[in-house]
Each structure stands twice: as structure tokens, then as C-alpha cells.
Motif scaffolding. Structure first.
Motif, short mmCIF file in Angstrom:
data_model
loop_
_atom_site.label_atom_id
_atom_site.label_comp_id
_atom_site.label_asym_id
_atom_site.label_seq_id
_atom_site.Cartn_x
_atom_site.Cartn_y
_atom_site.Cartn_z
N LEU A 100 3.87 -71.28 -23.21
CA LEU A 100 3.53 -70.77 -21.89
C LEU A 100 3.77 -69.28 -21.90
O LEU A 100 4.85 -68.83 -22.31
CB LEU A 100 4.40 -71.45 -20.83
CG LEU A 100 4.38 -70.88 -19.43
CD1 LEU A 100 3.05 -71.17 -18.75
CD2 LEU A 100 5.53 -71.47 -18.61
N ASN B 259 -0.90 -74.85 -17.33
CA ASN B 259 -0.44 -73.52 -17.74
C ASN B 259 0.04 -73.49 -19.19
O ASN B 259 0.11 -72.44 -19.81
CB ASN B 259 0.70 -73.03 -16.84
CG ASN B 259 0.28 -72.89 -15.39
OD1 ASN B 259 0.85 -73.54 -14.52
ND2 ASN B 259 -0.73 -72.08 -15.12
N TRP B 260 0.38 -74.65 -19.73
CA TRP B 260 0.88 -74.75 -21.10
C TRP B 260 -0.29 -74.91 -22.07
O TRP B 260 -1.32 -75.45 -21.72
CB TRP B 260 1.80 -75.97 -21.24
CG TRP B 260 3.07 -75.84 -20.46
CD1 TRP B 260 3.25 -76.19 -19.15
CD2 TRP B 260 4.30 -75.34 -20.92
NE1 TRP B 260 4.54 -75.93 -18.78
CE2 TRP B 260 5.22 -75.41 -19.85
CE3 TRP B 260 4.75 -74.84 -22.14
CZ2 TRP B 260 6.54 -74.99 -19.96
CZ3 TRP B 260 6.06 -74.43 -22.26
CH2 TRP B 260 6.94 -74.50 -21.18
N TYR B 261 -0.12 -74.45 -23.31
CA TYR B 261 -1.16 -74.63 -24.32
C TYR B 261 -0.54 -75.06 -25.64
O TYR B 261 0.64 -74.79 -25.93
CB TYR B 261 -2.02 -73.37 -24.49
CG TYR B 261 -1.27 -72.14 -24.95
CD1 TYR B 261 -1.15 -71.84 -26.31
CD2 TYR B 261 -0.69 -71.26 -24.03
CE1 TYR B 261 -0.47 -70.71 -26.74
CE2 TYR B 261 -0.02 -70.13 -24.45
CZ TYR B 261 0.10 -69.86 -25.81
OH TYR B 261 0.78 -68.74 -26.22
N ASP B 262 -1.35 -75.79 -26.44
CA ASP B 262 -0.90 -76.30 -27.74
C ASP B 262 -0.84 -75.18 -28.76
O ASP B 262 -1.74 -74.34 -28.84
CB ASP B 262 -1.88 -77.36 -28.27
CG ASP B 262 -1.90 -78.62 -27.43
OD1 ASP B 262 -0.82 -79.05 -26.99
OD2 ASP B 262 -3.00 -79.18 -27.21
N ALA C 107 5.14 -80.62 -21.24
CA ALA C 107 4.87 -79.48 -20.35
C ALA C 107 5.92 -79.54 -19.25
O ALA C 107 6.06 -80.55 -18.57
CB ALA C 107 3.47 -79.59 -19.77
N ASN D 158 6.90 -78.78 -15.90
CA ASN D 158 6.36 -78.37 -14.60
C ASN D 158 7.50 -78.08 -13.64
O ASN D 158 8.53 -78.73 -13.68
CB ASN D 158 5.47 -79.47 -14.03
CG ASN D 158 4.29 -79.75 -14.93
OD1 ASN D 158 3.75 -78.85 -15.55
ND2 ASN D 158 3.92 -81.01 -15.04
N GLN E 226 8.63 -71.86 -24.88
CA GLN E 226 8.26 -72.76 -25.95
C GLN E 226 8.98 -74.09 -25.75
O GLN E 226 10.18 -74.12 -25.51
CB GLN E 226 8.67 -72.17 -27.30
CG GLN E 226 8.41 -73.08 -28.48
CD GLN E 226 8.84 -72.45 -29.79
OE1 GLN E 226 8.64 -71.27 -30.01
NE2 GLN E 226 9.42 -73.25 -30.66
N SER E 227 8.21 -75.18 -25.82
CA SER E 227 8.76 -76.53 -25.74
C SER E 227 8.46 -77.23 -27.07
O SER E 227 7.30 -77.38 -27.45
CB SER E 227 8.10 -77.29 -24.59
OG SER E 227 8.49 -78.64 -24.60
N LEU F 290 4.43 -76.68 -27.53
CA LEU F 290 3.69 -76.17 -26.38
C LEU F 290 4.21 -74.79 -26.03
O LEU F 290 5.42 -74.53 -26.16
CB LEU F 290 3.84 -77.10 -25.17
CG LEU F 290 3.10 -78.42 -25.22
CD1 LEU F 290 3.45 -79.28 -23.99
CD2 LEU F 290 1.60 -78.21 -25.27
N ASP G 297 1.04 -78.41 -15.59
CA ASP G 297 0.57 -78.86 -16.91
C ASP G 297 -0.46 -77.92 -17.52
O ASP G 297 -0.39 -77.60 -18.71
CB ASP G 297 -0.07 -80.26 -16.81
CG ASP G 297 0.94 -81.38 -16.74
OD1 ASP G 297 2.12 -81.14 -17.02
OD2 ASP G 297 0.53 -82.50 -16.37
#
Length: 186
Positions: free
Chosen positions: A75, A59-62, A144, A146, A134-135, A73, A57
Motif C-alpha cells: 500500500l 487500495n492494496w496491490y500484489d 489487506a 482495512n 507491507q503485509s 501486499l 481492499d
């Protein structure tokens, strides 16, 4: 008929003598002693590598504001094995697996939910030394993802000239001679 002067004849003879010595002499090469044995190499295909990234979780950023139309999100992965040559004429494939029991899913990967109703897409881009994930979801939320991302990098692959189904990791691994013992973990 013209007679050659003594000096011209002497020069010609010297030139022929020099040419005869140069063309008949040989260079003798002597091999030195053998060096120490190097470490054993990795089995597999020399122009294909596979790298695993364990992702969580944090590792992802907004990107953007949750709930907004442009929210997703992201990464970022450092992948120094992706060179300009790979970007221009190679192949980069990304697979995702949430746990060790699940199959590998090729990216882009889309999840469709009917209750609640939304669609979420996990996609990637790459450039020199970089892979970005990208999510993004239609409900203006994102998950995120994982698990493990496996990046397959190949140079000199005639993409489009093979009947390979790149979405099937097992078929891709068989084509490139990849096995679990050859994986790089980061």
C-alpha cells in the motif's frame, strides 16, 4: 612638531563633521495600518502533525505471485508533510485501527495464528512525501488491512532521550499534545 597643511586640516574637519551627522541622525520608522485578522490557527504542537488515511481492499496491490515465497501486499500513501528534514532528523510513527472501537496498534504489528498456523506482519517504510505499507505472511498469503492508518510526523524530537513508549498511541498523543480535533483526514 609637524604642521598640518590647510587642506589636510579642512579634510579632517569635513570628515569629522560628516561623521558627527551620520552618527547622530536617526531613522524614523512609521508603522502602517494593521492588516485584517487572519483565520484562527490549529491548537497543538507546532512541530507535530497527525494524518489519518482510510484504507480499503482495493487500495492494496500484489507484489509477486500469491503462494510464492516472496509474495506480499503493498500500500502506497502520499504524505507530502514528510520532508527531507523529517527523514534525516525527525520522527514518523504509524498506527493502525481496524474500526472506531479498537485501540490503535503501533507498526510493525504481528499477528500469530495457531489454527491454521501462520504469522503475518504489517510493516512500513517511509521516505520524502511517502509511506509504504507491507503485509506479508508465513503461509505465503497476505491480508489487506482495512481501516484507518494514523501517521504521526514530528520534527526536532529527541528520540531515545525520552522515556516515551511510542507503541502506545495514547502515551504518544499525550506527549505531543495531539487530540482528535486536530486530526487531518485523507
Amino acid at each position: 612638531m609637524k604642521k598640518l597643511s590647510f587642506y589636510t586640516t579642512l579634510k579632517a574637519a569635513a570628515l569629522l563633521f560628516t561623521a558627527a551627522i551620520v552618527t547622530t541622525s536617526c531613522v524614523r520608522v512609521v508603522d502602517g495600518p494593521a492588516g485584517p485578522q487572519g483565520p484562527p490557527g490549529q491548537n497543538g504542537n507546532a512541530n507535530v502533525i497527525s494524518i489519518n488515511y482510510e484504507v480499503f481492499d482495493n487500495n492494496w496491490y500484489d507484489v509477486g505471485t500469491p503462494g510464492a515465497d516472496d509474495y506480499f501486499l503493498a500500500l502506497d500513501l502520499d504524505v507530502p508533510e514528510i520532508t527531507a528534514d523529517i527523514v534525516n532528523s525527525g520522527l514518523v510513527l504509524v498506527y493502525y485501527r481496524p474500526d472506531n472501537q479498537s485501540p490503535w496498534f503501533a507498526l510493525p504489528y504481528t499477528v500469530i495464528s495457531h489454527s491454521p498456523s501462520y504469522m503475518e506482519k504489517l510493516d512500513f517504510i517511509y521516505d520524502v512525501a511517502y509511506v509504504g505499507m507491507q503485509s506479508k505472511a508465513t503461509d505465503r498469503n497476505a491480508s489487506a488491512w482495512n481501516g484507518t492508518f494514523r501517521i504521526v510526523i514530528a520534527s526536532g524530537v529527541p528520540v531515545g532521550k525520552t522515556a516515551l513508549d511510542y507503541s502506545d498511541y495514547n502515551e504518544t498523543a499525550a506527549m505531543f499534545g495531539l487530540d482528535e480535533t486536530q486530526q487531518i483526514y485523507r
